[in-house]
Write a protein that holds these residues in place. Structure first.
Motif, PDB file in Angstrom:
ATOM      1  N   VAL A   1      27.601   5.223  28.144  1.00  0.00           N
ATOM      2  CA  VAL A   1      28.650   4.665  29.168  1.00  0.00           C
ATOM      3  C   VAL A   1      29.916   4.385  28.170  1.00  0.00           C
ATOM      4  O   VAL A   1      31.027   4.723  28.697  1.00  0.00           O
ATOM      5  CB  VAL A   1      28.289   3.548  30.274  1.00  0.00           C
ATOM      6  N   GLU A   2      29.616   3.357  27.296  1.00  0.00           N
ATOM      7  CA  GLU A   2      30.840   3.012  26.425  1.00  0.00           C
ATOM      8  C   GLU A   2      31.425   4.000  25.943  1.00  0.00           C
ATOM      9  O   GLU A   2      32.819   4.158  25.981  1.00  0.00           O
ATOM     10  CB  GLU A   2      30.240   2.071  25.411  1.00  0.00           C
ATOM     11  N   SER A   3      31.081   5.082  25.444  1.00  0.00           N
ATOM     12  CA  SER A   3      31.597   6.236  24.881  1.00  0.00           C
ATOM     13  C   SER A   3      32.255   7.068  25.667  1.00  0.00           C
ATOM     14  O   SER A   3      33.418   7.420  25.521  1.00  0.00           O
ATOM     15  CB  SER A   3      30.296   7.075  24.181  1.00  0.00           C
ATOM     16  N   ASP A   4      31.675   7.165  27.047  1.00  0.00           N
ATOM     17  CA  ASP A   4      32.500   7.875  28.162  1.00  0.00           C
ATOM     18  C   ASP A   4      33.943   7.205  28.547  1.00  0.00           C
ATOM     19  O   ASP A   4      35.078   7.909  28.674  1.00  0.00           O
ATOM     20  CB  ASP A   4      31.550   8.107  29.350  1.00  0.00           C
ATOM     21  N   LEU A   5      33.795   5.734  28.541  1.00  0.00           N
ATOM     22  CA  LEU A   5      34.837   5.093  28.860  1.00  0.00           C
ATOM     23  C   LEU A   5      35.812   5.280  27.701  1.00  0.00           C
ATOM     24  O   LEU A   5      37.095   5.178  27.871  1.00  0.00           O
ATOM     25  CB  LEU A   5      34.330   3.477  29.070  1.00  0.00           C
ATOM     26  N   SER A   6      35.446   5.075  26.583  1.00  0.00           N
ATOM     27  CA  SER A   6      36.493   5.405  25.552  1.00  0.00           C
ATOM     28  C   SER A   6      37.166   6.579  25.783  1.00  0.00           C
ATOM     29  O   SER A   6      38.204   6.809  25.363  1.00  0.00           O
ATOM     30  CB  SER A   6      35.680   5.287  24.113  1.00  0.00           C
ATOM     31  N   GLU A   7      36.405   7.960  25.911  1.00  0.00           N
ATOM     32  CA  GLU A   7      36.894   9.101  26.186  1.00  0.00           C
ATOM     33  C   GLU A   7      38.050   8.988  27.374  1.00  0.00           C
ATOM     34  O   GLU A   7      39.148   9.552  27.091  1.00  0.00           O
ATOM     35  CB  GLU A   7      36.011  10.292  26.724  1.00  0.00           C
ATOM     36  N   TYR A   8      37.663   8.394  28.406  1.00  0.00           N
ATOM     37  CA  TYR A   8      38.498   8.263  29.521  1.00  0.00           C
ATOM     38  C   TYR A   8      39.732   7.408  29.042  1.00  0.00           C
ATOM     39  O   TYR A   8      40.993   7.908  29.372  1.00  0.00           O
ATOM     40  CB  TYR A   8      37.899   7.403  30.758  1.00  0.00           C
ATOM     41  N   GLU A   9      39.633   6.319  28.320  1.00  0.00           N
ATOM     42  CA  GLU A   9      40.960   5.640  28.112  1.00  0.00           C
ATOM     43  C   GLU A   9      41.741   6.422  27.058  1.00  0.00           C
ATOM     44  O   GLU A   9      42.983   6.437  26.970  1.00  0.00           O
ATOM     45  CB  GLU A   9      40.295   4.502  27.148  1.00  0.00           C
ATOM     46  N   LEU A  10      41.274   7.337  26.128  1.00  0.00           N
ATOM     47  CA  LEU A  10      41.872   8.217  25.483  1.00  0.00           C
ATOM     48  C   LEU A  10      42.639   9.270  26.238  1.00  0.00           C
ATOM     49  O   LEU A  10      44.232   9.526  26.104  1.00  0.00           O
ATOM     50  CB  LEU A  10      41.103   8.986  24.359  1.00  0.00           C
ATOM     51  N   VAL A  11      42.112   9.962  27.134  1.00  0.00           N
ATOM     52  CA  VAL A  11      42.975  10.951  28.059  1.00  0.00           C
ATOM     53  C   VAL A  11      43.837  10.087  28.832  1.00  0.00           C
ATOM     54  O   VAL A  11      44.980  10.570  28.880  1.00  0.00           O
ATOM     55  CB  VAL A  11      41.814  11.496  29.199  1.00  0.00           C
ATOM     56  N   LYS A  12      43.757   8.825  29.299  1.00  0.00           N
ATOM     57  CA  LYS A  12      44.690   8.026  29.962  1.00  0.00           C
ATOM     58  C   LYS A  12      45.990   7.675  29.232  1.00  0.00           C
ATOM     59  O   LYS A  12      47.023   7.917  29.542  1.00  0.00           O
ATOM     60  CB  LYS A  12      44.127   6.778  30.532  1.00  0.00           C
ATOM     61  N   GLU A  13      45.537   7.426  28.041  1.00  0.00           N
ATOM     62  CA  GLU A  13      46.652   6.930  27.077  1.00  0.00           C
ATOM     63  C   GLU A  13      47.458   7.978  26.843  1.00  0.00           C
ATOM     64  O   GLU A  13      48.625   8.169  26.763  1.00  0.00           O
ATOM     65  CB  GLU A  13      45.865   6.553  25.599  1.00  0.00           C
ATOM     66  N   GLU A  14      47.146   9.392  26.617  1.00  0.00           N
ATOM     67  CA  GLU A  14      47.689  10.710  26.159  1.00  0.00           C
ATOM     68  C   GLU A  14      48.666  10.859  27.609  1.00  0.00           C
ATOM     69  O   GLU A  14      49.728  11.371  27.373  1.00  0.00           O
ATOM     70  CB  GLU A  14      47.016  11.764  25.732  1.00  0.00           C
ATOM     71  N   ILE A  15      48.090  10.937  28.705  1.00  0.00           N
ATOM     72  CA  ILE A  15      48.783  11.040  30.025  1.00  0.00           C
ATOM     73  C   ILE A  15      49.873  10.181  30.070  1.00  0.00           C
ATOM     74  O   ILE A  15      51.029  10.612  30.417  1.00  0.00           O
ATOM     75  CB  ILE A  15      47.956  11.014  31.085  1.00  0.00           C
TER      76      ILE A  15
ATOM     77  N   LYS B   1      52.947  22.026  32.169  1.00  0.00           N
ATOM     78  CA  LYS B   1      53.545  21.723  30.939  1.00  0.00           C
ATOM     79  C   LYS B   1      53.627  20.551  30.195  1.00  0.00           C
ATOM     80  O   LYS B   1      53.393  20.309  29.013  1.00  0.00           O
ATOM     81  CB  LYS B   1      54.988  22.530  30.674  1.00  0.00           C
ATOM     82  N   ILE B   2      53.635  19.609  31.045  1.00  0.00           N
ATOM     83  CA  ILE B   2      53.600  18.215  30.819  1.00  0.00           C
ATOM     84  C   ILE B   2      52.260  17.769  30.298  1.00  0.00           C
ATOM     85  O   ILE B   2      52.124  17.160  29.450  1.00  0.00           O
ATOM     86  CB  ILE B   2      54.099  17.141  32.092  1.00  0.00           C
ATOM     87  N   LEU B   3      51.384  18.250  31.305  1.00  0.00           N
ATOM     88  CA  LEU B   3      50.015  17.724  30.730  1.00  0.00           C
ATOM     89  C   LEU B   3      49.358  18.636  29.794  1.00  0.00           C
ATOM     90  O   LEU B   3      48.517  18.265  29.351  1.00  0.00           O
ATOM     91  CB  LEU B   3      49.113  18.082  32.051  1.00  0.00           C
TER      92      LEU B   3
ATOM     93  N   ALA C   1      45.349  12.408  35.572  1.00  0.00           N
ATOM     94  CA  ALA C   1      46.482  12.673  35.455  1.00  0.00           C
ATOM     95  C   ALA C   1      47.195  12.169  36.948  1.00  0.00           C
ATOM     96  O   ALA C   1      48.167  11.231  37.369  1.00  0.00           O
ATOM     97  CB  ALA C   1      47.277  13.784  35.104  1.00  0.00           C
ATOM     98  N   GLY C   2      46.464  12.678  37.998  1.00  0.00           N
ATOM     99  CA  GLY C   2      46.843  12.489  39.442  1.00  0.00           C
ATOM    100  C   GLY C   2      46.686  10.969  39.701  1.00  0.00           C
ATOM    101  O   GLY C   2      47.510  10.338  40.497  1.00  0.00           O
ATOM    102  N   ALA C   3      45.634  10.414  39.082  1.00  0.00           N
ATOM    103  CA  ALA C   3      45.281   9.061  39.596  1.00  0.00           C
ATOM    104  C   ALA C   3      46.263   8.015  38.716  1.00  0.00           C
ATOM    105  O   ALA C   3      46.616   7.147  39.183  1.00  0.00           O
ATOM    106  CB  ALA C   3      43.810   8.746  39.013  1.00  0.00           C
ATOM    107  N   GLU C   4      46.949   8.576  37.486  1.00  0.00           N
ATOM    108  CA  GLU C   4      47.733   7.727  36.692  1.00  0.00           C
ATOM    109  C   GLU C   4      49.008   7.820  37.391  1.00  0.00           C
ATOM    110  O   GLU C   4      49.787   6.787  37.176  1.00  0.00           O
ATOM    111  CB  GLU C   4      47.708   8.208  35.357  1.00  0.00           C
TER     112      GLU C   4
END
Length: 319
Positions: free
Chosen positions: A86-100, A153-155, A177-180
Motif C-alpha cells: 500500500v505504501e508503495s502504491d501511495l508513493s506511485e500515486y504521489e509521483l503521478v500527482k506531482e508530475e501532473i 499533449k499536456i498530460l 489528472a481530472g481529479a487534480e
C-alpha cells in the motif's frame, strides 16, 4: 521441543543508537541475536528525489520479503507485506500527482477534466464496452473530441516523466489528472485507485451523449452507463469551470447550479443546451436546488460520482 528466548534488536540511528528488545521464541538449536542497523542519515543520502523514494520503497518491499519470514509468524508477514505494498502504491500515486501538477494549471484544468469525461463517457453497461480505458488517445480527431489534443499533449509530457520511473497507463493518468484539475481549482480532493489497463484500439463511435439532448434523453443516456439522475446532475457540475459562462472559469464551486436556477434562456451564451435542459426537468431541478443551496453536499456527491465514472468499464491489472 524445548525452546530458548532470543533477543532481536531493531536499531535506527542518525547520530545515536537506541535498542528496542523484541522477544521471539526460536527452537533451542537456533539461539541467536540478530541486529538490524539502519544506515545513518547523512546529507548525501537524504537528498533523494520523489523518484528515488518510489524505487527505495519498492526495494524495501523486496528486502522485507526475503527477511521477514525468518523472524515473524506467517500471518504477521502477510500483514507487513500488504502494508508495504500500500505504501508503495501511495508513493506511485504521489509521483503521478506531482508530475501532473507541474503541467496542469487552473487555466488548463477544464480541458483536462473534459478529457476524463470523453474517455469514460463511452461506457455502456449492457454491452460492457467502452469506459475508462485510455482509448480517447485514438479518438482525438472525432468531431465530439475537438479541442482535446491540447490537454492530451499536456498530460503526455507528465506521463513521459512518470514512465521513466514506473510505467503508468493512460487510463490512470487521465483519471488522476481530472481529479487534480478539480482540486487545483478549489474543488474537493479526490483520490482514485491505480491499476487500470489501456485499450489498444478506439471505442465505438456515437457513445457520448450529444450536447443537444433534452433532460429526458440525457437521463436515459446516463442510465445506459449506470448513472442515476442525481449522479448526472452532480457530474454536470464540472461545467462550473471553463468558458461556459458559469462564474469564474478557474474556480470549482456550486455557481453552476445557482445560475441554472435562474433558468437562462435558450438564446443566452451560458452553458450548453443540455445544461439548460436540466433546469426544465423536475427531478433534475430537485438536485440542482440542493447543490445550489449546499456546496459541501455537491462536493461530496461529485467526489463519489467522479470515482464511479473513472472506474466505469475499467479493466484492472492482476494482483
Amino acid at each position: 521441543m524445548a525452546s530458548t528466548t532470543s533477543t532481536v534488536s531493531l536499531i535506527s540511528s542518525t547520530t545515536s543508537s537506541s535498542t528496542f528488545p523484541l522477544k521471539f521464541n526460536f527452537p533451542a538449536k537456533s539461539p541467536s541475536t540478530v541486529n538490524f542497523r539502519a544506515k545513518p542519515l547523512t546529507a548525501a543520502n537524504a537528498a533523494s528525489s520523489g523518484k528515488d523514494r518510489v524505487l527505495g520503497r519498492r526495494g524495501l518491499v523486496f528486502t522485507l520479503t526475503a527477511t521477514l519470514p525468518l523472524l515473524l509468524p506467517f500471518s504477521e508477514c502477510i500483514e507487513a507485506f500488504a502494508a508495504k505494498a500500500v505504501e508503495s502504491d501511495l508513493s506511485e500515486y504521489e509521483l503521478v500527482k506531482e508530475e501532473i501538477r507541474k503541467v496542469v494549471t487552473k487555466g488548463k484544468a477544464a480541458g483536462v477534466l473534459r478529457l476524463v469525461f470523453h474517455d469514460a463517457g463511452t461506457f455502456q453497461v449492457d454491452e460492457n464496452s467502452g469506459g475508462m480505458n485510455g482509448s480517447v488517445i485514438y479518438e482525438l480527431d472525432r468531431p465530439e473530441n475537438k479541442g482535446l489534443k491540447s490537454p492530451f499533449k499536456i498530460l503526455e509530457k507528465a506521463k513521459s516523466e512518470v514512465d521513466t520511473v514506473q510505467p503508468v497507463s493512460w487510463a490512470d493518468m487521465i483519471s488522476v489528472a481530472g481529479a487534480e484539475a478539480v482540486s487545483i481549482c478549489g474543488g474537493p480532493i479526490i483520490q482514485v485507485s491505480l491499476g487500470r489497463l489501456d485499450s489498444k484500439e478506439p471505442d465505438p463511435e456515437g457513445k457520448l451523449p450529444a450536447e443537444s439532448l433534452d433532460a429526458f434523453a440525457l437521463r436515459q443516456s446516463f442510465q445506459t452507463k449506470g448513472f442515476s439522475t442525481q449522479e448526472l446532475v452532480a457530474l454536470s457540475g464540472a461545467h462550473t469551470i471553463g468558458n461556459k459562462g458559469f462564474g469564474s472559469p478557474t474556480v470549482f464551486d456550486n455557481t453552476y447550479f445557482k445560475i441554472l436556477l435562474e433558468k437562462p434562456s435558450s438564446g443566452s451564451m451560458i452553458g450548453l443546451p443540455s445544461d439548460r435542459a436540466l433546469a426544465k426537468d423536475d427531478e433534475c431541478l430537485r438536485w440542482i436546488t440542493k447543490y445550489a443551496e449546499d456546496q459541501d453536499v455537491f462536493f461530496e456527491d461529485f467526489k463519489k460520482a467522479y470515482v464511479k465514472l473513472v472506474n466505469s468499464g475499467a479493466r484492472w491489472k492482476s494482483l
